[in-house]
Each structure stands twice: as C-alpha cells, then as structure tokens.
Design a protein around this motif. Sequence first.
Motif, short mmCIF file in Angstrom:
data_model
loop_
_atom_site.label_atom_id
_atom_site.label_comp_id
_atom_site.label_asym_id
_atom_site.label_seq_id
_atom_site.Cartn_x
_atom_site.Cartn_y
_atom_site.Cartn_z
N GLN A 1 1.01 80.48 -10.14
CA GLN A 1 1.52 81.00 -8.87
C GLN A 1 2.79 81.82 -9.07
N ALA B 1 3.53 85.82 -8.54
CA ALA B 1 4.57 86.26 -7.61
C ALA B 1 5.54 87.24 -8.28
N TYR C 1 5.77 93.04 -2.06
CA TYR C 1 6.55 92.37 -1.02
C TYR C 1 7.60 93.28 -0.39
N LEU D 1 7.64 87.06 0.23
CA LEU D 1 7.54 86.05 -0.82
C LEU D 1 8.52 84.93 -0.49
N PRO E 1 9.56 81.68 -2.36
CA PRO E 1 9.54 80.73 -3.48
C PRO E 1 10.42 79.53 -3.16
N ASP F 1 3.49 84.63 1.28
CA ASP F 1 3.07 84.02 0.02
C ASP F 1 4.02 82.86 -0.24
N VAL G 1 5.10 80.06 -2.29
CA VAL G 1 4.88 79.75 -3.70
C VAL G 1 5.77 78.58 -4.13
#
Length: 512
Positions: A280, A284, A293, A375, A377, A398, A400
């Motif tokens: 993942q 990313a 992104y 994104l 994270p 996303d 992650v």
Amino acid sequence: MTRVRKTVGRVTFVGAGPGDPGLLAVHAAEALRRADVVFADAQVSPAVVALAAAEVRAVEGTPADTAKLLLAEARNGLSVVRLVAGDPLADEAVAKEALAVARTVVPFDVVPGVPVGVGAAAYAGVPYGPLRTEADISDAAALDYESLAGAPGTLVLTVPAADAQLLGEQLVANGLKPDTPVTVSCGATTTGQQTVTGSLGDLELAAVGMSGTLVVTVGKAATQHEKLAWWEARALYGWRVLVPRTKEQAGAMSERLRSFGAVPVEVPTIAVEPPRTPTQMERAIKGLVTGRYEWIVFTSTNAVRAVREKFEAFGLDARAFAGVKIACVGEATAEAVRSFGITPELVPSGEQSSEGLLADFPPYDDILDPIDRVLLPRADIATETLAAGLRERGWEIDDVTAYRTVRAAPPAAEIRDSIKSGGFQAVCFTSSSTVRNLVGIAGKPHARTVVACIGPQTAATAKEFGLRVDVQPESATVPALIDALAEFAVAKVAEEREKAAAAAAKKAARRR
C-alpha cells in the motif's frame, strides 16, 4: 628502519559543576562526548555522568593511584576525561593528580566548572556578592573557625550534613552572632533541591531532615532567599509527571516539563511498527511522484516519519511533493513536515484535531481542482472521522496504513505501583491511544493525580475510562499542554494558600 612512535592520548580534567547538567561548559559537554574512557568521582551528578558516551569508571584510591590510571589509558592512545564535582582545581586531591600528569609528556587540559558552593547559593537565590569566603569543609573538626568567623562578606560553606551542628556552634563560639541569617541547601541545583532559612545559632534545626552534602550561606545575603528563590519557585517544581510516550517522541515534552521544574518519567505505552505489507505504501509513494494526488493529509508526526522513510528508501527527497498540497492536523505535525524542508498549505486555524482540519478543508471543485484524490497515510487504528468528512466534501480518499501502533510492554513494577498509588503528581496524555494503552499496561492513575489531555478527543477517551480531566489547553500542542499544566499548578497553590489563610483567620477569630 623507521620506528613508528605510538600515538599518545590526552587527559582532560572536567568540572561537572554542582549537579545541573545545564551548567556544564560547552567544552565540558564536548569532552564527555569525545572521551574513550571517563573516570568520575562519586559526588558527580548522575545526570552529568549520563552525558558520557564512553565507559565511566569510579575513582578510588590516592591521587597518585588515580593519576597512574589516567596516564596508562592516555599512553594507550585513548582520550581520557577526569570528571570532578564542582571545579577541578578547587579540589586539592585533583590538583595533585594534574601535577602528576604534568610531570609526563602526556598532554592535558582543564575545563573549569561552577563551584558547588556558589552554584547552590545562586540556585537558592542568595546574592553572595563579590566579597565572600568559600570553603569546602571535609573535616569540620580540623577547621580554623577563628579565621572563618572573622572573614569579610558572605560565607559560602560546603559541609557534610552530619557536621552542621558543629559548624554552627563553632562559628558562634568564635565571634559570629547566633541570630546571623543562614540558608541551608541540599540536593544543590537538582530538581530535589531543598533550601531552608534560619539563624546560625539554630543551624542544626534548619538542617533537620537533610542528608548528604549541604551548602550553608552565612550573612545578610541569606535574607534575600525568599525574594530571589527562582529555582524552587517554578510552577511544577518537584512534580513527578508521567509522560506516556516513546523516548523518541517524549523529548520536547520532557524538556519543557524540566523548564518548569518537573521531573518527567517517560513510559512508552505504544510502539510504532511498519505495516504488515509494504504494498500500500509503495503504491502511495509512486502515486505522489506520478501526480495521482491533489492533497496529502498528515495526522501525526509518525505518519510524516513513515512517508519520509519510504522516500529515503526509494532515493527520493522533498522534491517529490512538487505539485501536491499538504495539510496537517496540528502544529506539531506541521513542524515535522517543515523539518523535511516543506511548508504545509493548511493547518487548522481553530481546534487542532480532525474536526478542526475538516472545518478549514476546502470542498472539491471540479473546475479549480484538476485532481480529486487525497492521500491519507496514517495509523492502522485511526478513526473514520477525517476520511468520512473529506468524502462528504467531494474528495476521493486513498486511506493508507503508513504504520501500525501496538501496545508496549508493561513498565517496571515500581512505575506501575506509583501510577496506582498517586506517586505521580500529573500525567500528560497526547492521544486517545496513550490513554487506552496506559490503563491497559499499568492501570488507571490515582484519583489525586492531575490528568492533562492535549485535545477534546483525548479528553473524551480519558473520561470514558473514568478519569477526571483537570487540564486541556486551547491549542492542541505539546507546549500548550505543558503551559496549561503549569498554570493549573500555580492556581492550585494560590487556592491552597487562600484556604490556609482563611483557616488561620477563622482560628484567630475564635480565640478572640
């Protein structure tokens, strides 16, 4: 045939000062970092000894014996530090060691330190002045008290606690008045320093309960202690504060606590580990480079660290963020991004939390925003609040897993007992996970422990576990949290004084 001469090391005599490592000279700290071996007196503060990067050996025997050890290591090419409490050449035995080294070809340096007596007096708020007499009394029975009692200015005397009575009696017997003001300090310049005022005739009473080496100041300057007692007057002086963070994360918080006089005790409650599978995160990072992104949203310093480590693994640097907007959930996270050489576009203007970030985060605009993807994270246990809020604003997410948080091992039994029995004056929680994990590995803090929470989510979790939240700053940052705790402590002391004054007034009224 050419003979190669063996390289000779160097001996550096370093003054460790009275105890506070902050009083070390820059040269002293550098010498400790560079040393191959350190020979330290037992009187040197453990906090100073801890700065040595090399092996630390205790000093035993005569000055001649110690000098032989120093020279032997130096002749083997090692950098040797001789660490001495206070100032090296103020100690007669250490001066003899230096003279023994000077008689050889081994080079040596001397790094002065703050003398124990004047250092303790300054931390006790005693303006000892330029006209003073200092004495380190190791044998009170053999002292020339007549000369000492007749010396001009303030007396600054370092003496074993067991000899305090004899010191007071002899100074009075040799001409000083019994009502001469004195201060007595123990634990000089540490967070355990205690200073008491009194008179020379009652020196034994002033020193009751004190042990180890005392610093006694004698003279009118001692009367200024109450006005100038800056060290012991700090808001959190002597408070043991539990810091439930990893050692890597606790540094700034512990340092700020120390600046207020607290004793931080770091107890990791979570451990940060990489994701179970790197797929993942690798995808990313690739998306960041290829322009997938519009935004990347960081919710913690751990997330910043995880992305940065991946960048370094792939040979990337901050330029990979070109064209990507960066949002941070709070100022601490933003500072971690700035340390990467980047300025984030968005930090909450109000509450520093997921809700605060959502309040400021722009909705997706299909005309102004060329890309609709964000994104995110973050930790494997992160809540859905932020992701759901971003989707409501029209963004594709996303989400992650950048790192995993796992519960740390339980702390030592002594720490667990202190947590449950009220051995800590305060605990500082910086996230909901620190609350959950501390209770899980060590139990709930005692009811008299002050509970400080960095933000509303953390406070809500603390309340779920039945904890009373005493402190919550307006801004969800570590500095603001510690400042708010200090303000709470000041208010608490003022309240206790008011109650004591009211009780005294009531008692006096009853007598009338």
